[in-house]
Scaffold this active site. Sequence first.
Site, mmCIF file in Angstrom:
data_model
loop_
_atom_site.group_PDB
_atom_site.id
_atom_site.type_symbol
_atom_site.label_atom_id
_atom_site.label_comp_id
_atom_site.label_asym_id
_atom_site.label_seq_id
_atom_site.Cartn_x
_atom_site.Cartn_y
_atom_site.Cartn_z
ATOM 1 N N GLU A 143 0.063 -0.996 -3.630
ATOM 2 C CA GLU A 143 0.895 -0.435 -4.699
ATOM 3 C C GLU A 143 1.688 1.235 -4.993
ATOM 4 O O GLU A 143 1.992 1.522 -6.009
ATOM 5 C CB GLU A 143 0.315 -1.478 -5.850
ATOM 6 C CG GLU A 143 0.033 -2.517 -5.995
ATOM 7 C CD GLU A 143 -0.116 -3.682 -7.241
ATOM 8 O OE1 GLU A 143 -0.259 -2.722 -7.919
ATOM 9 O OE2 GLU A 143 -0.921 -4.164 -6.597
ATOM 10 N N ASN A 191 -1.387 -1.655 0.496
ATOM 11 C CA ASN A 191 -1.458 -3.501 0.331
ATOM 12 C C ASN A 191 -0.136 -3.254 -0.669
ATOM 13 O O ASN A 191 -0.467 -2.067 -1.602
ATOM 14 C CB ASN A 191 -2.777 -3.769 -0.298
ATOM 15 C CG ASN A 191 -3.022 -5.553 -1.065
ATOM 16 O OD1 ASN A 191 -2.290 -5.717 -0.213
ATOM 17 N ND2 ASN A 191 -3.003 -5.670 -1.826
ATOM 18 N N HIS A 250 2.551 -13.136 -4.431
ATOM 19 C CA HIS A 250 2.262 -13.364 -5.622
ATOM 20 C C HIS A 250 3.884 -13.702 -6.191
ATOM 21 O O HIS A 250 4.475 -13.002 -5.862
ATOM 22 C CB HIS A 250 2.176 -12.604 -6.540
ATOM 23 C CG HIS A 250 0.574 -11.818 -7.104
ATOM 24 N ND1 HIS A 250 -0.308 -12.824 -7.330
ATOM 25 C CD2 HIS A 250 0.225 -10.549 -6.473
ATOM 26 C CE1 HIS A 250 -1.623 -12.003 -6.572
ATOM 27 N NE2 HIS A 250 -1.343 -10.904 -6.694
ATOM 28 N N GLU A 281 -3.515 -11.694 -1.276
ATOM 29 C CA GLU A 281 -2.933 -12.029 -3.105
ATOM 30 C C GLU A 281 -2.795 -13.547 -3.425
ATOM 31 O O GLU A 281 -1.585 -13.698 -4.337
ATOM 32 C CB GLU A 281 -2.976 -11.035 -4.230
ATOM 33 C CG GLU A 281 -3.639 -9.319 -4.038
ATOM 34 C CD GLU A 281 -3.420 -8.476 -4.676
ATOM 35 O OE1 GLU A 281 -3.131 -8.570 -5.464
ATOM 36 O OE2 GLU A 281 -3.703 -7.595 -4.481
ATOM 37 N N ASP A 311 -0.123 -15.966 -4.414
ATOM 38 C CA ASP A 311 -0.447 -17.439 -5.689
ATOM 39 C C ASP A 311 0.772 -17.409 -5.370
ATOM 40 O O ASP A 311 1.723 -16.657 -4.809
ATOM 41 C CB ASP A 311 -1.126 -16.995 -6.961
ATOM 42 C CG ASP A 311 -0.996 -15.305 -7.190
ATOM 43 O OD1 ASP A 311 0.421 -15.815 -7.054
ATOM 44 O OD2 ASP A 311 -1.270 -15.540 -7.987
HETATM 45 O O1 9MR Z 1 -6.414 -10.528 -10.330
HETATM 46 C C1 9MR Z 1 -6.568 -8.660 -11.954
HETATM 47 C C2 9MR Z 1 -6.700 -8.911 -13.645
HETATM 48 O O2 9MR Z 1 -7.821 -9.737 -13.402
HETATM 49 C C3 9MR Z 1 -6.685 -7.864 -13.847
HETATM 50 O O3 9MR Z 1 -6.464 -7.989 -15.039
HETATM 51 C C4 9MR Z 1 -5.495 -7.034 -12.949
HETATM 52 C C5 9MR Z 1 -5.261 -5.810 -13.622
HETATM 53 O O4 9MR Z 1 -4.208 -5.276 -12.992
HETATM 54 O O5 9MR Z 1 -5.597 -6.445 -11.851
HETATM 55 C C6 9MR Z 1 -5.472 -7.899 -10.754
HETATM 56 O O6 9MR Z 1 -5.362 -7.941 -9.654
HETATM 57 C C7 9MR Z 1 -4.204 -7.527 -9.376
HETATM 58 C C8 9MR Z 1 -4.453 -7.066 -7.487
HETATM 59 O O7 9MR Z 1 -5.361 -6.261 -8.162
HETATM 60 C C9 9MR Z 1 -3.606 -5.582 -7.418
HETATM 61 N N1 9MR Z 1 -2.386 -6.680 -7.172
HETATM 62 C C10 9MR Z 1 -2.152 -7.769 -8.231
HETATM 63 C C11 9MR Z 1 -2.924 -8.643 -9.082
HETATM 64 C C12 9MR Z 1 -2.701 -9.251 -10.289
HETATM 65 O O8 9MR Z 1 -1.996 -8.469 -11.154
#
Ligand code: 9MR
Length: 698
Positions: A352, A396, A431, A459, A461
Amino acid sequence: MPRRAHFPLDPRARTAPARATALSVSSLAALVVAALVATLALVAQAATPAHAAATVVLQADFEDGLDGWTGRGAATVALSTQGARGTQSLLATGRAESWNGASVDVTDTFEPGVTHQVSLWLRLPATGSGYADLRVSAQRDIDGTSSYETIATATGVTSGSWTQVSASYTPGLFDTASLYVESTSSLTDFLVDDVTVTTEKVRPDLSLPQLDETLEPWFPFGIAVEPADVLAGRGELVAHHAAQITPGNQMKPDAIQPTEGTFRFGPADQLVDFAVEHGQRVYGHTLVWHQQTPDWFFQRDGAALTTSSADQALLRSRLKAHIEAIADHYRTTYGEFGTTGNPIFAFDVVNEVIDENQSDGLRRSEWYRILGSSYIADAFRYARDAFGPDVLLFINDYNSEYPNKRAPYLALVKSLLAQGVPVDGVGHQLHVEVGRSLEYVEGTISAFEALPVTQAVTELDVSTYQHGGESWTNPPADRLLQQAYYYRDLVAVLKRHASSFESVTVWGVDDSRTWLRAGAAPLLFDGQLQAKDAFWGVVDPSRIGTTPTATPTPDETPTPDDTPTPDDTPTPDDTPTPEETPTPEDTPTPDPAGACAVRWTANAWNTGLTANVRVTNTGTTTLDGWRLTFTFGGGQKVTQGWSADWTQSGTTVTATNAPWNGRLAPGASVEIGFNASHPGTPTTPTGFALDGAACTAG
Ligand code: 9MR
């Protein structure tokens, strides 16, 4: 014995399937959706279906004593008759810090990997502060390390009435565990009553076709997991369906190096061990991120690093040391990368880093503030040196399908490659929500195909919420069907580009454990681990709609004002800002004889719009099949639609029912929608008619 052999490490070594599946786009729309972290859950995420028997594992009504509850930290607990739900409740007083409160040992009660439904009632005593946000949490201690997990946060608890908190929680492994009530900040006294914890031992259906095997001709299929997801029934599901896993949180900087030089690999290794045991690959996530990175990275003696060359050198050395320590650990523990014992085949190096609103397209993070853009190339170079050639190095990002994010993403990767930076792969998080433009998704994939990189869906969903205004405990049945068709159509797009893909990973196992807010239900399995229609959308679309669903009839709930919108939520900037539903000025004069009513809502941006149309049968007979027509002028063109077959001829648009929503009883409504382009000024359609009969507005 591992069930599967590892896939070849070089993606280019795999051949694309001979026959690509045709794209069948029937659903689409670009729209919003704030991805929300679900910390607040005053309603249980997964409804308890009739078929599963819940077992009560903990109960406390404080009528006969404290039932094992004790004070946490400085707090003490006592029985109180103040406003009790029965005769007595528990009163916590003397709290000196927010984590102080009331606690009960659940070492012999909680079961790792099993979902627990936790319900209790909270209230402030008359002596408490006016209101407080109270938190129900769990502490797990393993190998001398404690983790603290929020089960639910009850906002605005007062002394006026009891607030019920009800939420699900799935513990990971522990040596000892406790369940406790604390607050987010207030030090108020509080009351607790009628605590109940139940469990259901859900098991997956292991006779289902395996997702990984089904998709193997095209690409390896992966699931992102937390430690609790590789235990009990969820572990069986992950072993059955996944060719690879991605640790959801355990390889992030805060998890691995919480303080400088202190490395913690336990939770990540639990996942890597699971992968080794089941012959799965591991996609590492993530070496560098602006979130979940401890402050110490960016400080010297507690003060923020500056852009002085000494501070820059310090941060660069920390970056290098962090990456090297991770590579060393995995090489030492599992053998050289690329050899049979070591399942790590790819790593997100930077996550990101794009911000399409900046002139150079780069996110203004602490990394960027101190080092400028150079940290990105440095991270890749350090990672190549540390991991060697057998780990694919990925960049990513989210929303990469939107053209205005795609452009800076593409520009950055091109520029890195031009400088000889070792970027092997480009990740698209995906997402998305039901209806997000698949044309955009395909456009982005095609754009990166011009570069010498592999790609991955990292990722995936698909939220059933199409915009922030929607909220429900369980999605409406037709939205779940739309979701299934969306998964079908998305997978068809990915299969067309299979040779460009290293893997496709979904972000989570089941709907009860998604990072999105309750009700989003974005995954392939429901909270009971049963295959949803979405699963069949991926595996065998002919079975969409044949799955008996455990999801009860949706129960529309008002948009909760208390749902937290995280600051860091990836909000697509090119996504239209939802506007208030426009009151159609040019809606045709209502025809009192009309057999239908149409409610039109739209969100428009500079060149496009997303429209939702609710059609109600106001007649007295049931329609078996229907056709909505309207005039859509001003150069506007329907580009994709959902929940109906959409065609446009000149300015006349026709929407014919989809197979599942053709039956429309008197008084019943159907929601359909579409994306359209417009030349600058969107106008509301006119002349809505259902089966030729003019519709009223409403
Ligand atoms: O799934 C992850 C969640 O449990 C955490 O609370 C969150 C914190 O920032 O991060 C989520 O995973 C993220 C991933 O690492 C990067 N892309 C977005 C994902 C969803 O927020």
